[in-house]
Write a protein that holds these residues in place. Structure first.
Motif, mmCIF file in Angstrom:
data_model
loop_
_atom_site.group_PDB
_atom_site.id
_atom_site.type_symbol
_atom_site.label_atom_id
_atom_site.label_comp_id
_atom_site.label_asym_id
_atom_site.label_seq_id
_atom_site.Cartn_x
_atom_site.Cartn_y
_atom_site.Cartn_z
ATOM 1 N N ALA A 29 -12.609 -5.682 4.637
ATOM 2 C CA ALA A 29 -11.669 -6.603 5.714
ATOM 3 C C ALA A 29 -10.510 -5.736 5.931
ATOM 4 C CB ALA A 29 -10.863 -7.548 4.488
ATOM 5 N N MET A 30 -10.328 -4.716 5.025
ATOM 6 C CA MET A 30 -8.871 -3.613 5.410
ATOM 7 C C MET A 30 -9.132 -2.609 6.770
ATOM 8 S SD MET A 30 -6.778 -3.038 1.836
ATOM 9 C CE MET A 30 -8.704 -3.025 0.885
ATOM 10 N N MET A 31 -10.523 -2.246 6.935
ATOM 11 C CA MET A 31 -10.902 -1.472 8.577
ATOM 12 C C MET A 31 -10.536 -2.056 9.388
ATOM 13 S SD MET A 31 -11.337 1.199 6.455
ATOM 14 C CE MET A 31 -9.583 0.932 5.459
ATOM 15 N N THR A 74 4.113 -0.153 1.492
ATOM 16 C CA THR A 74 3.238 0.548 1.389
ATOM 17 C C THR A 74 2.070 -0.419 1.180
ATOM 18 O OG1 THR A 74 2.972 1.215 -1.184
ATOM 19 C CG2 THR A 74 4.404 2.387 0.513
ATOM 20 N N SER A 75 2.458 -1.881 1.339
ATOM 21 C CA SER A 75 1.465 -2.799 1.335
ATOM 22 C C SER A 75 0.352 -2.718 1.548
ATOM 23 C CB SER A 75 2.027 -4.010 0.761
ATOM 24 O OG SER A 75 2.798 -4.607 1.705
ATOM 25 N N THR A 76 -0.486 -2.424 1.221
ATOM 26 C CA THR A 76 -1.807 -3.433 2.456
ATOM 27 C C THR A 76 -2.633 -4.627 2.140
ATOM 28 O OG1 THR A 76 -3.387 -2.061 0.769
ATOM 29 C CG2 THR A 76 -2.856 -1.140 2.293
ATOM 30 N N GLY A 77 -2.265 -5.415 0.818
ATOM 31 C CA GLY A 77 -3.252 -6.908 1.078
ATOM 32 C C GLY A 77 -1.368 -7.767 -0.320
ATOM 33 N N PHE A 78 -2.176 -8.257 -1.161
ATOM 34 C CA PHE A 78 -1.240 -9.478 -2.080
ATOM 35 C C PHE A 78 -1.942 -9.517 -2.905
ATOM 36 C CE2 PHE A 78 0.314 -11.288 2.144
ATOM 37 C CZ PHE A 78 1.578 -11.429 2.163
ATOM 38 N N ARG A 90 -1.244 0.119 8.016
ATOM 39 C CA ARG A 90 -0.611 0.900 6.871
ATOM 40 C C ARG A 90 -2.953 -0.359 6.241
ATOM 41 N NH1 ARG A 90 4.252 -2.033 5.906
ATOM 42 N NH2 ARG A 90 3.046 -3.409 4.837
ATOM 43 N N ALA A 91 -3.274 -1.182 6.159
ATOM 44 C CA ALA A 91 -4.458 -1.187 5.477
ATOM 45 C C ALA A 91 -5.729 0.029 6.229
ATOM 46 C CB ALA A 91 -4.984 -2.845 5.377
#
Length: 594
Positions: A497-499, A525-529, A563-564
C-alpha cells in the motif's frame, strides 16, 4: 561530524576507535565532498561487515553487506513454494529466498513436497525411509532455474502418495479439517530433505555435501533440525552444517497427541513411530496445563513440532523485529514463550521484503502509472476503481479499503463494528467516505460484507472472494488501507500500500509496527497511523484523524504519501540481514542436543 547509522537506534562509528575511526571518517568526508556517489572500495569492505544498511546522509547509496560464507550452499526446506504450490505468503517468501540467495552467489537448493505433476521437473532417484512401522519410498524430482551469470536454484520435489490430495495442502477443504496423517507426511518430508545434499547428484552436478545452511520454515519442516541433531549429528554427520529456523507465524505449531487412545485402553505411541532416539522426546514434548485438558485422565502431553525446532535449531529467525519480541511474551508466544526466550541470544527478527513488481512507476496492471513526484495517475486509479466496483464516481470521496483473510486475527470484525459509524455519522463534516472490503474466509464475515454492500449501495463494495488483479487495483485506487490485525508477524499488504501512496492504518503490532512510522509519534517522518490499543473506539479515532488530514490538510497528506512511497522494502535489504546472521550462525558451534 558526519554520522553513519546501522539502524535507527545505533550510530556504530561511536564504537570505532583510534586510527581506524579517523581513516573511515576521512574517507566518508571525501566521498561526501564529491569523490563519488558511493563509498570507496576500502570503506565498503570495512563497513559492510558491520552494517546491513549503513548510510551517510542521503547523498550516498546504501552499503550492501559483504557476506563471508558465499561458498556455503543454502538449502531451503519449505512445505510450499511459488509457483508450484501455494496456500499463503510462505510460498512467496520461499521463492524470494531461493532467488536472492542464488543471485548473491550461494549455490542454492529449495526442497518442497510434490503435490502434483510439475512440468519441467525430472526424476532423479528413489530412496526408502523407515517410518510409522513401515518402509516408505519417495521419489525425487529436480528442476533447475537459471537466473543468469551462471547463477540459479535447484528446485527439488519430494514425491510420495501422501502428498497428493484433492483438497488443500494441509487440510480437507470440504470440512476444513487437518489431514489425520500430517505428522507422518511432514516427518517423511523432513527425513527426505536431509538426504538430498549428501546423497543426490542433481542433474549430474556434484553433491552439495555436508557443509550447508538449512533454512527450515514453519512447523511443516520443524522436524528437520530435530532429525539433524538426533539422527545425524549424533553419528558424526552434518557437524559442519547449520540450521536457521524461520517462524512465519507462531500461531500454527504442528501439535499432535503423544499417544492416541483413551486412558486404560490400548494406546498408540506417536513418538515411537518417528524413528528418533528417546533423548529427542524432551525437545518435542509439550504438556498443556490442567485447565486446557479436554477429558478426565488427559495427561495433556503432545508432540509440538515447532517446540522441537526451536530447541534444536542453531538460530531462530522471525519475520519482523517486533514480532521477535512479542513471541517471548505470554500474549504473543502461544504457550512457547519460555522456550523462545530461552534462546533469545540466537533469536532475531528480520522484516520481509516485497516483490519489485509492486511499483506504480512500472505497473502495467493498474489504470494509470504514477510516482511520488507525479501523483496524478493515482486519481485515475481511484476513478477506475469506483467504476469497476460500482461505487459512486466522486474525486473528492475518501476511499478506505481492506484486503485480507476474513478472520478475527485480521480484525475484520472491528471494521464491521465501525461500518455504521463510517457511513452514517457526520464526523464533523467528514462524511464523504467510501469503503471497499475484499477477502476469503469465515462465512459469517462473508455475509457481513454482503450486508454492508446491500445496505450502502454505491458507497460500499463487499467482495467475498479474492483476485490478485483486483487487489492491486484496490491498493492503487484507495486513500487509506485498513489493517487492524490482532497480531501480524510481518504483513505484506501495508508495505505494498505504501509503495502506491495508500496510507496504512494499522494496529501497532509485529511487522505492522516496524514497517509503518506513526503520525502520532513521528509526525515529520510518518508514513501512516498506528492504532493503539486495539478496539473499535481506537479504530474510529484513527480513521477520523486520517479523514481530517484528507479533507482539511491535503498538503500534509500528500507529503505523507511521498514519504511512504520512498520506503525501501526490497528483498535486497532483507537478504543483507539474513547474510549477516548466516555468517554469525556459521561462526557459532553447532547445537549438539541436550
Amino acid at each position: 561530524e558526519m554520522k553513519m547509522y546501522a539502524n535507527p537506534s545505533m550510530d556504530f562509528t561511536e564504537r570505532l576507535e583510534g586510527d581506524v575511526k579517523n581513516e573511515i571518517m576521512e574517507e566518508l568526508k571525501e566521498a561526501k565532498a564529491g569523490l563519488g556517489t558511493s563509498p570507496t572500495k576500502s570503506t565498503m569492505s570495512t563497513m559492510s561487515r558491520i552494517s546491513t544498511e549503513a548510510s551517510v546522509d542521503d547523498a550516498l547509496a546504501p552499503l550492501q553487506y559483504e557476506a563471508q560464507n558465499l561458498e556455503v550452499p543454502v538449502v531451503i526446506v519449505t512445505s510450499e513454494i511459488h509457483p508450484w504450490s501455494k496456500s499463503g505468503g510462505l510460498a512467496i517468501v520461499a521463492t524470494q529466498y531461493a532467488y536472492n540467495f542464488a543471485t548473491r552467489g550461494h549455490r542454492t537448493m529449495a526442497i518442497a513436497p510434490m503435490y502434483d505433476n510439475y512440468e519441467g521437473a525430472f526424476y532423479q532417484c528413489t530412496k526408502s525411509f523407515e517410518l510409522f512401522g513401515g518402509v516408505h519410498e519417495v521419489r525425487y524430482f529436480h528442476h533447475f532455474q537459471s537466473y543468469g551469470e551462471g547463477k540459479g536454484c535447484d528446485y527439488v520435489f519430494v514425491d510420495h502418495p501422501s502428498f497428493r490430495r484433492p483438497g488443500g495442502l494441509y487440510h480437507n477443504l470440504t470440512d476444513n479439517q487437518e489431514y489425520s496423517d500430517n505428522l507422518f507426511r511432514f516427518a517423511l518430508f523432513s527425513l527426505a530433505a536431509l538426504e538430498v545434499p549428501v546423497a543426490i547428484e542433481l542433474g549430474g552436478a556434484p553433491r552439495y555435501g555436508g557443509k550447508v545452511m538449512f533454512i527450515a520454515n514453519d512447523w511443516q519442516s520443524g522436524l528437520l533440525p530435530v532429525y539433524m541433531v538426533h539422527r545425524h549429528r549424533a553419528f558424526g554427520n552434518y557437524n559442519d552444517a547449520r540450521c536457521m529456523y524461520v517462524i512465519h507465524n507462531l500461531g500454527y505449531q504442528g501439535c499432535y497427541p503423544l499417544r492416541l487412545g483413551l486412558p486404560g485402553t490400548m494406546q498408540y505411541d506417536n513418538f515411537a513411530q518417528l524413528g528418533l532416539p528417546f533423548a529427542a522426546l524432551g525437545d518435542l514434548i509439550y504438556q498443556y496445563p490442567l485447565h486446557e485438558r479436554t477429558f478426565e485422565g488427559d495427561s495433556g502431553e503432545t508432540l509440538n513440532l515447532t517446540k522441537g525446532a526451536i530447541q534444536c535449531c542453531d538460530r531462530i529467525i522471525t519475520v519482523s523485529p517486533t514480532y521477535a519480541d512479542e513471541i517471548r511474551t505470554p500474549e504473543g508466544g502461544f504457550r512457547l514463550h519460555d522456550f523462545v526466550a530461552g534462546k533469545s541470544y540466537f533469536l532475531v527478527g528480520i522484516l520481509n521484503g516485497i516483490d519489485s513488481s509492486w511499483n506504480p512507476r512500472r505497473d502495467n496492471s493498474i489504470a494509470a502509472k504514477f510516482s511520488a513526484e507525479d501523483l496524478s495517475g493515482k486519481l485515475e486509479c481511484k476513478r477506475y476503481l469506483q467504476r469497476k466496483l460500482g461505487l459512486k464516481e466522486d474525486d473528492n470521496a475518501c476511499i478506505l479499503s481492506f484486503v485480507g483473510r476474513l478472520t478475527n486475527q485480521k480484525g475484520i470484525d472491528l471494521i464491521g463494528s465501525c461500518i455504521h459509524w463510517i457511513m452514517e455519522d457526520n464526523k464533523d463534516g467528514l462524511q464523504n467516505v467510501q469503503l471497499v472490503m475484499m477477502g476469503n474466509g469465515e462465512e459469517n464475515f462473508g455475509h457481513m460484507l454482503q450486508w454492508a454492500e446491500s445496505s450502502w449501495k454505491g458507497r460500499i463494495c463487499g467482495y467475498w472472494g479474492f483476485s490478485p488483479q483486483v487487489e492491486k487495483e484496490i491498493i492503487a485506487g484507495s486513500d487509506f488501507f485498513l489493517m487492524p490485525s490482532r497480531y501480524e508477524p510481518c504483513g505484506i499488504p501495508q508495505m505494498c500500500a505504501m509503495m502506491y501512496g495508500t496510507i496504512p492504518i494499522v494496529h501497532a503490532t509485529g511487522g505492522l509496527k516496524d514497517s509503518v512510522r506513526s503520525w502520532y509519534s513521528e509526525k515529520e517522518t510518518s508514513t501512516g497511523f498506528h492504532v493503539w490499543p486495539l478496539n473499535g473506539d481506537s479504530l474510529k479515532k484513527v480513521i477520523f484523524d486520517g479523514l481530517h488530514l484528507h479533507f482539511r490538510d491535503p498538503e500534509e497528506l500528500q507529503e505523507m504519501r511521498r514519504r511512504a512511497m520512498a520506503q525501501d522494502f526490497s528483498w535486497a535489504r532483507a537478504i543483507d540481514d539474513y547474510e549477516r546472521h548466516f555468517d554469525w550462525t556459521m561462526a557459532d558451534p553447532p547445537f549438539w542436543g541436550r
